[in-house]
Design an enzyme around this catalytic site. Structure first.
Site, PDB file in Angstrom:
ATOM      1  N   CYS A  64      57.522  34.835  35.677  1.00 24.20           N
ATOM      2  CA  CYS A  64      57.495  35.759  36.891  1.00 24.20           C
ATOM      3  C   CYS A  64      55.568  36.930  36.040  1.00 24.20           C
ATOM      4  O   CYS A  64      55.207  36.672  37.306  1.00 24.20           O
ATOM      5  CB  CYS A  64      58.543  36.994  36.073  1.00 24.20           C
ATOM      6  SG  CYS A  64      59.929  35.730  36.008  1.00 24.20           S
ATOM      7  N   LYS A 114      58.932  46.274  41.162  1.00 29.07           N
ATOM      8  CA  LYS A 114      59.210  45.221  40.286  1.00 29.07           C
ATOM      9  C   LYS A 114      57.988  44.569  39.814  1.00 29.07           C
ATOM     10  O   LYS A 114      58.017  43.657  38.858  1.00 29.07           O
ATOM     11  CB  LYS A 114      60.366  44.391  41.145  1.00 29.07           C
ATOM     12  CG  LYS A 114      60.431  43.199  40.617  1.00 29.07           C
ATOM     13  CD  LYS A 114      60.855  42.462  39.783  1.00 29.07           C
ATOM     14  CE  LYS A 114      60.479  41.686  39.057  1.00 29.07           C
ATOM     15  NZ  LYS A 114      61.396  40.577  38.640  1.00 29.07           N
TER      16      LYS A 114
HETATM   17  N1  SAJ Z   1      53.399  36.747  25.727  1.00 23.61           N
HETATM   18  C1  SAJ Z   1      52.414  37.447  24.847  1.00 23.61           C
HETATM   19  N2  SAJ Z   1      52.679  38.281  24.467  1.00 23.61           N
HETATM   20  C2  SAJ Z   1      53.507  38.878  24.292  1.00 23.61           C
HETATM   21  C3  SAJ Z   1      54.690  38.420  25.258  1.00 23.61           C
HETATM   22  C4  SAJ Z   1      54.913  37.990  25.523  1.00 23.61           C
HETATM   23  O1  SAJ Z   1      51.827  36.219  24.922  1.00 23.61           O
HETATM   24  O2  SAJ Z   1      53.250  39.920  23.683  1.00 23.61           O
HETATM   25  C5  SAJ Z   1      53.365  35.584  26.806  1.00 23.61           C
HETATM   26  C6  SAJ Z   1      54.926  34.921  26.059  1.00 23.61           C
HETATM   27  O3  SAJ Z   1      54.943  34.071  25.609  1.00 23.61           O
HETATM   28  C7  SAJ Z   1      55.408  34.275  27.283  1.00 23.61           C
HETATM   29  C8  SAJ Z   1      54.997  35.344  28.818  1.00 23.61           C
HETATM   30  O4  SAJ Z   1      54.367  36.099  27.760  1.00 23.61           O
HETATM   31  O5  SAJ Z   1      54.261  33.100  27.996  1.00 23.61           O
HETATM   32  C9  SAJ Z   1      55.378  35.747  29.335  1.00 23.61           C
HETATM   33  O6  SAJ Z   1      56.851  35.731  28.362  1.00 23.61           O
HETATM   34  P1  SAJ Z   1      58.141  37.319  28.611  1.00 23.61           P
HETATM   35  O7  SAJ Z   1      59.063  37.354  27.588  1.00 23.61           O
HETATM   36  O8  SAJ Z   1      56.827  38.747  28.649  1.00 23.61           O
HETATM   37  O9  SAJ Z   1      58.332  38.157  30.134  1.00 23.61           O
HETATM   38  P2  SAJ Z   1      59.046  36.555  31.177  1.00 23.61           P
HETATM   39  O10 SAJ Z   1      58.475  36.143  32.107  1.00 23.61           O
HETATM   40  O11 SAJ Z   1      60.183  35.797  30.174  1.00 23.61           O
HETATM   41  O12 SAJ Z   1      60.505  37.612  31.781  1.00 23.61           O
HETATM   42  C10 SAJ Z   1      59.493  38.157  32.786  1.00 23.61           C
HETATM   43  C11 SAJ Z   1      60.242  39.577  31.884  1.00 23.61           C
HETATM   44  N3  SAJ Z   1      59.631  41.440  32.462  1.00 23.61           N
HETATM   45  C12 SAJ Z   1      59.083  42.109  31.933  1.00 23.61           C
HETATM   46  O13 SAJ Z   1      58.977  41.551  30.862  1.00 23.61           O
HETATM   47  C13 SAJ Z   1      58.381  43.494  31.980  1.00 23.61           C
HETATM   48  C14 SAJ Z   1      61.826  39.964  32.588  1.00 23.61           C
HETATM   49  O14 SAJ Z   1      62.160  41.456  32.670  1.00 23.61           O
HETATM   50  C15 SAJ Z   1      61.517  39.580  34.250  1.00 23.61           C
HETATM   51  O15 SAJ Z   1      62.731  39.388  34.375  1.00 23.61           O
HETATM   52  C16 SAJ Z   1      61.461  38.132  34.425  1.00 23.61           C
HETATM   53  O16 SAJ Z   1      59.520  38.114  33.646  1.00 23.61           O
HETATM   54  C17 SAJ Z   1      61.000  38.248  36.151  1.00 23.61           C
HETATM   55  O17 SAJ Z   1      61.839  37.236  36.657  1.00 23.61           O
HETATM   56  O18 SAJ Z   1      59.901  39.055  36.623  1.00 23.61           O
END
Ligand code: SAJ
Length: 406
Positions: A255, A201
């Protein structure tokens, strides 16, 4: 009957999902206010399809309470922050929840931990608690780790579609929990040992953090040479084995910006690329300020009060502000004794920061430079309103001519 402990972003959907699938569920949270809201028939945060699931779970008899109940199955979904100084996991919420469970549970009970935990947490912090109560693990109490994987914004669908990992000391106990989750989870469920589940995880979120950091570092490099980073990423991603994520104003949420620190805290000296990635992503809010400064100089605008930040949440179309890049940016301004920029976010109805607006038109009326921090659908559908403004777009969503990028 399942007692779900912690009714936040993860615990509530999971409790509702089980209840909607006919399992008897009591959802427990120590926050009286939150429990009252749920008992009154209201959800506590905005999420696609959550209200429908809530209605179904209520119709099937889900109960919300402040009390833990005596049963044979517990699912714990409480926060696991990190200690800002040591970077190690702060297990206090999980430890408290398990202690409370031990106070009421029956022999033969299974305790499932859904919260993300650093590798070794169950061995180091949870097992001793259970044994201190005189229980024998595997005989009297089973411990299982079933880390969640759902993404805010699409949680309900992902809850049913994603594959999952289940870690257990005792294979049979793991298989029983797998069967339980299979009542709604259509994805593949892998049963493994506890440490593997814990590590997997954390690794998933760390992988994403590093990939985003790479995109952010490329952005800085490309800016230095005036190359379009988005074009580079688009073309590079046409390679069958390349998949670079998108740069942005930083990484927020509870996360991806948290879990990699567990590895840095537990394996100092070994977790090098992980640490570098965290630092790069954490540097982005200040980088946005630098870009804003450059844009203002180029445009001959000096009045900070005419600059506004669109978006306070950590990503698009959610109402969650935890670790949000916009808040980090405002914090950086605060540290330098600068008056905070104007802000607006359609999802944030309460007054959270100084100079915050609650109406898009009023906000735009009072500024000349808009910094798009979050690509909510609202702004994508109202791009025309940005005509005539100077736009610094950190999310690559504005197609208006003259838009500045990261
Ligand atoms: N972000 C970027 N560039 C990207 C993708 C995201 O700058 O290309 C930023 C987003 O704007 C945000 C952050 O990263 O600020 C995280 O956003 P996210 O949508 O990628 O992820 P989370 O934190 O909402 O959810 C994540 C997910 N993990 C993965 O994709 C590996 C989700 O599946 C998990 O369940 C969650 O973390 C968790 O609880 O761990």
């Amino acid at each position: 009957m399942i007692n779900v402990i912690g009714l936040g972003y993860i615990g509530l959907p999971i409790a509702l999902m089980f209840a909607a699938h006919g399992v008897e569920v009591v959802g427990t949270d120590y926050n009286q206010e939150l429990v009252r809201t749920l008992q009154a028939g209201n959800t506590t945060f905005e999420e696609k399809d959550l209200d429908e699931l809530f209605a179904e779970a209520v119709s099937k008899g889900i109960i919300f309470s402040k009390e833990y109940v005596s049963t044979d199955l517990y699912i714990i979904a409480v926060p696991t922050p990190y200690d800002k100084f040591t970077k190690k996991i702060d297990t206090s919420f999980v430890v408290e929840a398990v202690k409370n469970v031990m106070g009421v549970c029956q022999k033969g009970a299974t305790v499932v931990i859904e919260s993300t935990i650093s590798p070794g947490t169950i061995d180091k912090f949870i097992t001793p608690l259970v044994e201190a109560e005189g229980f024998i693990i595997g005989e009297d109490i089973n411990l299982v780790h079933a880390p969640e994987r759902i993404i805010p914004g699409n949680m309900i669908l992902e809850l049913t579609q994603n594959s999952r990992t289940i870690g257990a000391y005792d294979r049979a106990a793991g298989e029983r929990i797998k069967a339980l989750y299979s009542s709604f989870c259509k994805g593949e469920i892998v049963v493994t040992d506890i440490r593997t589940a814990e590590m997997t995880k954390v690794v998933e979120n760390t992988y994403r953090d590093i990939n985003i950091a790479f995109a952010n570092e490329l952005t800085k490099i490309c800016r230095h040479n005036n190359i379009d980073v988005y074009e580079i990423i688009k073309i590079a991603n046409m390679h069958p084995r390349v998949n670079i994520l998108q740069p942005g104003p930083g990484v927020g949420g509870h996360c991806i910006s948290v879990d990699p620190w567990f590895l840095v805290g537990d394996y100092p000296g070994l977790a090098n690329i992980i640490l570098a990635a965290r630092r790069i992503n954490d540097s982005m809010p200040e980088y946005v300020l630098e870009r804003a400064h450059e844009v203002m100089e180029e445009k001959g605008i000096a009045d900070l009060s005419r600059v506004g930040l669109y978006g306070l949440t950590y990503k698009e179309n959610v109402d969650d502000v935890r670790e949000s890049p916009t808040l980090q940016l405002l914090e950086a301004m605060n540290k330098h004794l600068a008056e905070p920029l104007k802000t607006y976010d359609p999802y944030i109805k309460i007054d959270m920061v100084k100079n915050q607006y609650h109406n898009l038109d009023k906000f735009l009326n009072d500024i000349d430079i808009v910094i798009i921090m979050v690509s909510h659908n609202e702004i994508k559908e109202n791009m025309d309103k940005l005509r005539g403004k100077v736009v610094l777009d950190t999310r690559n969503v504005c197609k208006l001519e003259g838009t500045y990028k990261l």
